[in-house]
Structures are given as structure tokens and as C-alpha cells.
Scaffold this active site. Structure first.
Site: not given
Ligand SMILES: [Zn+2]
Length: 275
Positions: A2-3, A94, A113
Site C-alpha cells: 500500500p502506498e 492471519h 506475510r
């Protein structure tokens, strides 16, 4: 990853949902994600604090509490959501962190991750201790001024692609938007930064503002696994002019878009339009 536009969308979504609500209890299911504090210290600090607001600076998501600030860096796959305890908007396996809130909802952090990090700092010391004081300006609201970018560019020996990805130069631009900005500005990604004219640097400022503002309005770009806080997808992927368009026709001149590794990142550009 994400930016700025994606993190801004998450921050706005969360702020609407949790500003003014208190954290009753916190639980962490992946200890390594808590940086610079012991997990127990972190859990103690956040419990019984009110969330005053949620905002972002570049890629950093910030929860302002009564006494402290939580800084969340989503890295590759981090995602926040709000739901009832028994409901999981993302894959339950997760789930890494959850806050039980005073309004009966749960604020949950998922990370498949496990690259995301969480820090907590006192309000008066978070800027320098977290390193956020080293970040450059966000390219929004006509920032930065040309003089700022020119001073940095003259001192830099890097290629322009690496330069605009450098968070100490401009904050919040990642690979997708760097590709789009250089295409819009008509600048070859491998140009040496100090060779750029004032007009070209100014064009980068104008294009980065325009592209990031449009992406924020469309709640970011949904490629890979990004989703905004409510599990919805952003819509800027339909506006991409060069990113992921290898071998397709350039929208400006019709020649083929090429892909090359520049600054270690997959870089898409047009050899004709970007000089
Ligand atoms: Zn072209």
C-alpha cells in the site's frame, strides 16, 4: 505494498469508525510485529485509552490515543478491519492483533506475510524516535515547492525513479505511482536526477499531486491484495496509464510499453514519450 492513497483510504475509514471510542482490551497473536516495546508493555499501554483520531503520513498509519501514538506500517499485506468479535473480514488465521472497543466492536489487524510492524510512542517523542522526522513531504496540496526538490536533486546521484521512491525525498510514493508519475511527466525513469531541468522537476511535482489526489478520491489501487478497511476495493487500477501494461500500446503515442528493472523495481515506461 500500500502506498499513500491506499493508506489514506484506510485511515479515513478507520477514523470514521473508531474516533472517540476507547480500547478496553488488546490481544496480540504475533509478538514479533511489536517493535521497540515488549508485547506486554504495548498491551498495557493501549488498554483503557481513548482513540482520538486515525490518520496517516505517507505509508504510516497513526492511531492517536489519549497519551500515546500507535504507528502501524502495513508493509506488504497488512490490513485493518472493524467487525464483531466472531466475524472476520479477512482470513482468520492471519489475525495478528485485536482491540476490543467500548462500542462493542473489534478493531483487528491481519497480516498474511507478517512483514507489518506496530510501534507505540509518547506523543512528544514519536517523531524523532520512530524516524518519521526523516520523511520528506507528501506530494499533495501543491507540495513540495520546486526549490525543495531542486536542492535535493542537485545533491543526488541517483536515477529519477529511485529518487522519487526515496521516502526521505517524497513521502508516500511506491512503485505503482512512481511509474505513473514519470509517464505523466514524460520523464525517462533512468534519467540522472541532477540532469533534470526546473521545468521537468516542476512537472514531477504537478503530476505527483494530480495522480495521488485522484487515487485518494478513488480509494487507492486494488492490485495484488490491497483492500480498504471495509474490505472494499479501490478503483484507481482502472486509471493506470502505464503500470502493468508491458507490450501494450502507449496511450499517448501507440508504441509498445516496455518493462525493465530500475532501482530494483519493475518499471513500465514508453521509450518515445519518456525522454
Ligand atoms: Zn508513448
Amino acid at each position: 505494498m500500500p502506498e499513500l492513497p491506499e493508506v489514506r483510504s484506510v485511515a479515513r475509514f478507520l477514523n470514521k469508525k473508531v474516533a472517540g471510542v476507547s480500547i478496553l482490551k488488546a490481544e496480540c497473536f504475533f509478538e514479533k510485529m511489536i517493535w521497540r516495546n515488549s508485547v506486554q508493555d504495548f498491551l498495557n499501554k493501549v488498554s483503557n485509552q481513548k482513540i482520538i483520531s486515525v490518520s496517516n503520513y505517507g505509508k504510516y498509519l497513526m492511531f492517536e490515543l489519549s497519551e500515546q501514538i500507535i504507528i502501524s506500517h502495513l508493509r506488504m499485506e497488512g490490513k485493518w478491519s472493524i467487525s464483531k468479535k466472531e466475524i472476520d473480514i479477512y482470513n482468520k488465521s492471519h489475525l495478528r492483533l485485536q482491540f476490543e472497543l467500548s462500542n462493542g466492536e473489534f478493531l483487528k489487524y491481519y497480516d498474511s506475510r507478517k512483514f507489518g510492524t506496530i510501534e507505540i510512542w509518547n506523543k512528544n517523542e514519536y517523531l524523532d524516535k520512530s524516524g518519521m522526522d526523516k520523511l520528506g513531504p507528501e506530494p499533495l496540496n501543491n507540495e513540495p515547492p520546486l526549490k525543495y526538490l531542486k536542492d535535493k536533486a542537485i545533491k543526488s546521484n541517483s536515477v529519477i525513479k529511485a529518487f522519487i521512491l526515496d521516502q526521505s525525498v517524497l513521502c508516500g510514493i511506491g512503485n505503482i505511482y512512481a511509474n505513473e508519475i514519470l509517464f505523466a511527466a514524460g520523464i525517462h525513469p533512468e534519467r540522472i536526477t541532477k540532469s533534470l531541468s526546473d521545468k521537468e522537476l516542476n512537472n514531477i511535482i504537478i503530476c505527483s499531486n494530480k495522480i495521488l489526489e485522484k487515487a485518494i478520491a478513488l480509494k487507492g489501487t486494488s492490485i495484488h491484495s490491497y483492500k480498504s478497511g471495509d474490505g472494499e476495493t479501490g478503483q484507481f487500477q482502472h486509471e493506470l496509464k502505464v503500470h502493468l501494461r508491458k507490450d501494450e500500446e502507449c496511450y499517448k503515442c501507440g508504441s509498445k510499453v516496455v518493462k525493465k528493472q530500475v532501482a530494483g523495481r519493475g518499471t513500465y515506461f514508453c521509450l518515445v514519450c519518456q525522454q
